[in-house]
Design a protein around this motif. Structure first.
Motif, PDB file in Angstrom:
ATOM      1  N   ALA A 117      -4.719 -36.264   9.019  1.00 47.34           N
ATOM      2  CA  ALA A 117      -5.812 -36.356   8.040  1.00 47.34           C
ATOM      3  C   ALA A 117      -6.519 -37.700   8.143  1.00 47.34           C
ATOM      4  O   ALA A 117      -7.748 -37.783   8.065  1.00 47.34           O
ATOM      5  CB  ALA A 117      -5.274 -36.148   6.624  1.00 47.34           C
ATOM      6  N   ALA A 118      -5.735 -38.762   8.341  1.00 46.23           N
ATOM      7  CA  ALA A 118      -6.323 -40.099   8.401  1.00 46.23           C
ATOM      8  C   ALA A 118      -7.210 -40.243   9.632  1.00 46.23           C
ATOM      9  O   ALA A 118      -8.283 -40.837   9.567  1.00 46.23           O
ATOM     10  CB  ALA A 118      -5.217 -41.148   8.409  1.00 46.23           C
ATOM     11  N   ARG A 119      -6.759 -39.661  10.758  1.00 44.67           N
ATOM     12  CA  ARG A 119      -7.567 -39.741  11.977  1.00 44.67           C
ATOM     13  C   ARG A 119      -8.877 -38.999  11.808  1.00 44.67           C
ATOM     14  O   ARG A 119      -9.928 -39.441  12.244  1.00 44.67           O
ATOM     15  CB  ARG A 119      -6.785 -39.165  13.160  1.00 44.67           C
ATOM     16  N   MET A 120      -8.788 -37.868  11.120  1.00 42.32           N
ATOM     17  CA  MET A 120      -9.967 -37.045  10.911  1.00 42.32           C
ATOM     18  C   MET A 120     -11.078 -37.851  10.220  1.00 42.32           C
ATOM     19  O   MET A 120     -12.251 -37.679  10.501  1.00 42.32           O
ATOM     20  CB  MET A 120      -9.570 -35.872  10.033  1.00 42.32           C
ATOM     21  N   PHE A 121     -10.687 -38.704   9.286  1.00 42.45           N
ATOM     22  CA  PHE A 121     -11.688 -39.491   8.560  1.00 42.45           C
ATOM     23  C   PHE A 121     -11.729 -40.939   9.043  1.00 42.45           C
ATOM     24  O   PHE A 121     -12.253 -41.808   8.347  1.00 42.45           O
ATOM     25  CB  PHE A 121     -11.420 -39.425   7.053  1.00 42.45           C
ATOM     26  N   SER A 122     -11.140 -41.197  10.203  1.00 49.79           N
ATOM     27  CA  SER A 122     -11.122 -42.544  10.804  1.00 49.79           C
ATOM     28  C   SER A 122     -10.650 -43.613   9.837  1.00 49.79           C
ATOM     29  O   SER A 122     -11.277 -44.661   9.694  1.00 49.79           O
ATOM     30  CB  SER A 122     -12.504 -42.947  11.323  1.00 49.79           C
ATOM     31  N   ILE A 123      -9.563 -43.333   9.145  1.00 48.68           N
ATOM     32  CA  ILE A 123      -9.025 -44.364   8.255  1.00 48.68           C
ATOM     33  C   ILE A 123      -7.582 -44.689   8.639  1.00 48.68           C
ATOM     34  O   ILE A 123      -6.833 -45.248   7.848  1.00 48.68           O
ATOM     35  CB  ILE A 123      -9.066 -43.928   6.764  1.00 48.68           C
ATOM     36  N   ASP A 124      -7.186 -44.349   9.884  1.00 51.38           N
ATOM     37  CA  ASP A 124      -5.781 -44.566  10.257  1.00 51.38           C
ATOM     38  C   ASP A 124      -5.409 -46.044  10.284  1.00 51.38           C
ATOM     39  O   ASP A 124      -4.241 -46.379  10.174  1.00 51.38           O
ATOM     40  CB  ASP A 124      -5.384 -43.854  11.560  1.00 51.38           C
ATOM     41  N   HIS A 125      -6.412 -46.930  10.403  1.00 55.03           N
ATOM     42  CA  HIS A 125      -6.080 -48.356  10.405  1.00 55.03           C
ATOM     43  C   HIS A 125      -5.914 -48.911   8.985  1.00 55.03           C
ATOM     44  O   HIS A 125      -5.575 -50.055   8.802  1.00 55.03           O
ATOM     45  CB  HIS A 125      -7.168 -49.140  11.139  1.00 55.03           C
ATOM     46  N   LEU A 126      -6.176 -48.076   7.968  1.00 51.21           N
ATOM     47  CA  LEU A 126      -6.125 -48.573   6.582  1.00 51.21           C
ATOM     48  C   LEU A 126      -4.886 -48.098   5.839  1.00 51.21           C
ATOM     49  O   LEU A 126      -4.722 -48.360   4.656  1.00 51.21           O
ATOM     50  CB  LEU A 126      -7.355 -48.078   5.817  1.00 51.21           C
ATOM     51  N   LEU A 127      -3.986 -47.388   6.546  1.00 55.92           N
ATOM     52  CA  LEU A 127      -2.916 -46.677   5.848  1.00 55.92           C
ATOM     53  C   LEU A 127      -2.026 -47.561   4.982  1.00 55.92           C
ATOM     54  O   LEU A 127      -1.460 -47.105   4.001  1.00 55.92           O
ATOM     55  CB  LEU A 127      -2.058 -45.904   6.865  1.00 55.92           C
ATOM     56  N   SER A 128      -1.881 -48.839   5.362  1.00 56.28           N
ATOM     57  CA  SER A 128      -0.950 -49.669   4.590  1.00 56.28           C
ATOM     58  C   SER A 128      -1.656 -50.410   3.453  1.00 56.28           C
ATOM     59  O   SER A 128      -1.017 -51.103   2.675  1.00 56.28           O
ATOM     60  CB  SER A 128      -0.272 -50.679   5.509  1.00 56.28           C
ATOM     61  N   ARG A 129      -2.974 -50.243   3.327  1.00 55.98           N
ATOM     62  CA  ARG A 129      -3.696 -50.951   2.267  1.00 55.98           C
ATOM     63  C   ARG A 129      -3.535 -50.264   0.916  1.00 55.98           C
ATOM     64  O   ARG A 129      -3.205 -49.099   0.844  1.00 55.98           O
ATOM     65  CB  ARG A 129      -5.191 -50.999   2.602  1.00 55.98           C
ATOM     66  N   LYS A 130      -3.850 -51.044  -0.113  1.00 54.54           N
ATOM     67  CA  LYS A 130      -3.908 -50.474  -1.466  1.00 54.54           C
ATOM     68  C   LYS A 130      -5.365 -50.119  -1.762  1.00 54.54           C
ATOM     69  O   LYS A 130      -6.273 -50.754  -1.228  1.00 54.54           O
ATOM     70  CB  LYS A 130      -3.417 -51.510  -2.494  1.00 54.54           C
ATOM     71  N   PRO A 131      -5.601 -49.130  -2.626  1.00 51.21           N
ATOM     72  CA  PRO A 131      -6.985 -48.712  -2.902  1.00 51.21           C
ATOM     73  C   PRO A 131      -7.914 -49.857  -3.287  1.00 51.21           C
ATOM     74  O   PRO A 131      -9.077 -49.864  -2.914  1.00 51.21           O
ATOM     75  CB  PRO A 131      -6.821 -47.735  -4.070  1.00 51.21           C
ATOM     76  N   ARG A 132      -7.412 -50.852  -4.042  1.00 57.00           N
ATOM     77  CA  ARG A 132      -8.320 -51.915  -4.496  1.00 57.00           C
ATOM     78  C   ARG A 132      -8.815 -52.781  -3.341  1.00 57.00           C
ATOM     79  O   ARG A 132      -9.777 -53.525  -3.488  1.00 57.00           O
ATOM     80  CB  ARG A 132      -7.647 -52.778  -5.569  1.00 57.00           C
ATOM     81  N   GLN A 133      -8.169 -52.675  -2.163  1.00 55.05           N
ATOM     82  CA  GLN A 133      -8.596 -53.468  -1.006  1.00 55.05           C
ATOM     83  C   GLN A 133      -9.620 -52.720  -0.144  1.00 55.05           C
ATOM     84  O   GLN A 133      -9.941 -53.159   0.948  1.00 55.05           O
ATOM     85  CB  GLN A 133      -7.384 -53.818  -0.146  1.00 55.05           C
TER      86      GLN A 133
END
Lengths: 355, 299
Positions: A117-133
């Motif tokens: 799912a993360a790759r699909m939306f190109s957010i795989d590099h953000l997986l360890s972040r918190k939403p506020r970041q």
């Protein structure tokens, strides 16, 4: 992936009929937009399908099941809230994995799904972040990834683009539509923005005051609005409505052009137009003025594309022309669309020319 | 040229760099003085208690001595009296035990109540919340007489269980009201999202609401614990057996015998309890303050 059907669905909050007898069938894989001003009941309708509101009457079917009495978690729907409603205390990874955990998957299965799912939306590099970041656009992508990860039967989107700035929004619109096609998930999309509705919807349901005014493709809605509400809600500027002796006459600004600019239209209706102001908007010029209606002058707007090399002079009476095929007729009292009717109008250049 | 004229015109309004430095120093000095004053103001009682703990009677009671320093060598006799001739350790144990049990009862009752009032009952919930807070405002000095009847009927007189029964009557209303503010500040969207994501309402509360309300929960723990620690009237009215007393009563009732005050032992009894509580308070202070102001800002 499933058909969603509501029958006579209604929701009353005390005396207010938020949703008032909606019958609608959303086809498998269809992208349906619920469009209406705020307070039109579109969000309430969606929340009932999600199971967050209990209907006052009527039934909701998802696939073959009547889901009226099922809690949200058993409906296999995914929802994206306007606020995105990300879990602030969880990392992006855990946000996406959250809906997989009650399904009894193994850690590996969950991990694979989250990365897919993360790759699909190109957010795989953000997986360890918190939403506020995350930025607004990134948050929106996380919310979408979280929604698709479970591969739900129905995808419910409540104004998911309204928190993005205008530039991002156009891009997000295109992306969202592509993802929906790719996944083929039945999608219900709530918005008050007609550009989103027209641009994304396979079909659009126009709502106001808890009722559905018209359901159809964007083209049908635009060209043959079912009533005056739809006619004036869609289009910028909206459809001109002029009261005649027998009906309300509607025509789109872009079909209302100076006769001099279009000399050879086969069935023209030529009207005297008191031009007061010309507004230059780059690709278009808006012509503001009045024509003589049944009860005195009526304000109307013409939309003259800049490619037409002709500018009428403000302060003059300019003969304007509408192709008769582009006229809409509405009942004077109910506002409903009616068949073409003969009418008379004072400013008309050819009084004999009735429909 | 024009620029030069400009500067001259405006000069009276702009302090020179040197002047500004003086201003800053002045302000800094004032700030330091204020901080120093309040630091001494807050720390002095601790110093006084600490020094008194180790003073002999002759040192403490001679009016000619400088009271701020040791005039005679320090002694451990006062601590020996406190630990060997009173039930001091038992009182501490009782206080901590009561504190922990009351905190648990408070959490058990206030968390569901606050959630229900914040989420389930709309406007009515808000009014009920205010009503509960009013209950907290009725002073124990009025309530201890009828309460005392209840305690006697239940046969809990002279037992720490009487206090465990009574303390939640003021911790629960206040903490419910406090947590209500917290729960309200958590967007309903997030909880609804969890129910769509496959969780029951209870699951959503446990996995989403609780973690987000953690500062509120901590506030409740600290607040109800310290409230039970310093409660006096109920403890005095309901318990008179030494072994069942709590610290606030034990010290004042057994280290003052008639008109004889064992000042040094009283001071030591106070500071031994006060220092750990002060440390805990300071560690959680930020969250504690956040807990009290949150409801106000995000009503």
């Amino acid at each position: 992936m499933a058909v969603v059907e509501t029958v006579k669905l209604s929701k009353h909050f005390n005396d207010v009929k938020a949703v008032d007898g909606i019958d609608i069938t959303i086809q498998e894989g269809e992208f349906l937009v619920l469009l209406g001003p705020s307070g039109s009941g579109k969000t309430t309708l969606m929340r009932m399908i999600a199971g967050l509101e209990k209907p006052t009457g009527g039934t909701i079917k998802i696939g073959d099941r009547v889901v009226n009495d099922l809690p949200p978690r058993l409906r296999n729907v995914a929802m994206v809230f306007q606020s995105y409603a990300l879990y602030p205390h969880m990392s992006v990874y855990n946000n996406i994995a959250f809906s997989l955990r009650p399904l009894g998957m193994t850690r590996q299965q969950i991990d694979d799904k989250v990365h897919w799912a993360a790759r699909m939306f190109s957010i795989d590099h953000l997986l360890s972040r918190k939403p506020r970041q995350l930025s607004g656009g990134q948050r929106q992508r996380v919310a979408l990834a979280r929604a698709i990860v479970r591969e739900p039967d129905v995808f419910l989107l409540d104004e998911p683009l309204s928190n993005l700035d205008a530039k991002l929004r156009a891009m997000a619109r295109d992306e969202l539509k592509q993802f929906q096609r790719q996944l083929g998930v039945t999608t219900i999309y709530v918005t008050h923005d007609q550009v989103e509705a027209m641009g994304m919807g396979d079909r659009v349901a126009v709502m106001s005051n808890g009722r559905m005014h018209q359901l159809g493709t964007p083209q049908v809605l635009y060209q043959s609005p079912a009533d005056t509400f739809v006619a004036t809600f869609l289009g910028t500027p909206p459809m001109n409505l002029v009261e005649t002796d027998s009906c309300l006459l509607g025509f789109r600004p872009e079909n209302f052009l100076p006769e001099a600019a279009h000399p050879d239209t086969p069935h023209p209706l030529v009207i005297d137009f008191h031009l007061t102001r010309v507004e230059f908007l780059g690709s278009d010029r808006l012509l503001y003025g009045t024509i003589e209606g049944a009860d005195g002058p009526v304000k109307v707007v013409g939309d003259l594309p800049s490619v037409i090399d002709y500018t009428p002079e403000p302060g003059t009476i300019c003969p304007m022309m509408v192709d008769r095929r582009h006229l809409s007729y509405f009942d004077k009292s109910t506002g409903q669309r009616i068949a073409p009717t003969p009418f008379a109008l004072r400013g008309l250049r050819d009084p004999a020319g009735t429909a | 040229m024009a620029e030069k004229t400009d500067t001259r015109v405006h000069r009276p309004h702009i302090p020179s760099p040197a002047r500004r430095r003086v201003n800053r120093l002045g302000r800094g000095g004032f700030q330091a003085a204020t901080i120093a004053f309040f630091t001494i103001f807050a720390a002095f009682p601790f110093y006084w208690m600490l020094i008194a703990t180790f003073k002999t009677n002759q040192d403490l009671y001679r009016p000619l001595n400088n009271p701020f320093i040791f005039n005679q060598p320090p002694t451990l006799d006062n601590l020996k009296l406190l630990f060997n001739e009173t039930n001091y350790t038992v009182w501490i144990g009782n206080s901590i035990f009561i504190g922990i049990v009351v905190v648990l009862i408070t959490l058990l009752l206030a968390v569901p109540a606050a959630y229900a009032l914040a989420r389930l009952s709309g406007r009515l919930g808000e009014q009920l919340g205010i009503l509960m807070f009013m209950v907290y405002l009725i002073p124990p000095t009025l309530l201890f007489i009828p309460m005392s009847r209840v305690i006697t009927v239940l046969g809990l007189r002279d037992s720490i269980w009487s206090l465990i029964l009574v303390y939640p009557t003021f911790t629960v209303p206040f903490c419910t009201w406090l947590l209500m503010g917290f729960m309200k500040s958590i967007p309903a969207d997030i909880e609804e999202q969890a129910t769509v994501d496959g969780y029951t309402r209870f699951g959503a509360v446990v996995r989403v609401i609780m973690p987000l309300a953690l500062p509120g929960l901590l506030t409740v723990v600290v607040f109800s614990f310290t409230l039970t620690m310093h409660e006096f009237i109920y403890a005095l009215a309901f318990v008179s057996i030494s072994a069942q007393k709590v610290i606030s009563i034990g010290v004042t009732s057994e280290l003052i015998r008639g008109d004889v005050y064992f000042w040094q032992s009283i001071m030591s009894a106070g500071i031994i309890v006060a220092i750990p509580v002060a440390i805990i308070y300071n560690v959680f202070l930020d969250r504690f303050v956040a807990g009290f102001t949150l409801g106000a800002v995000k009503g």
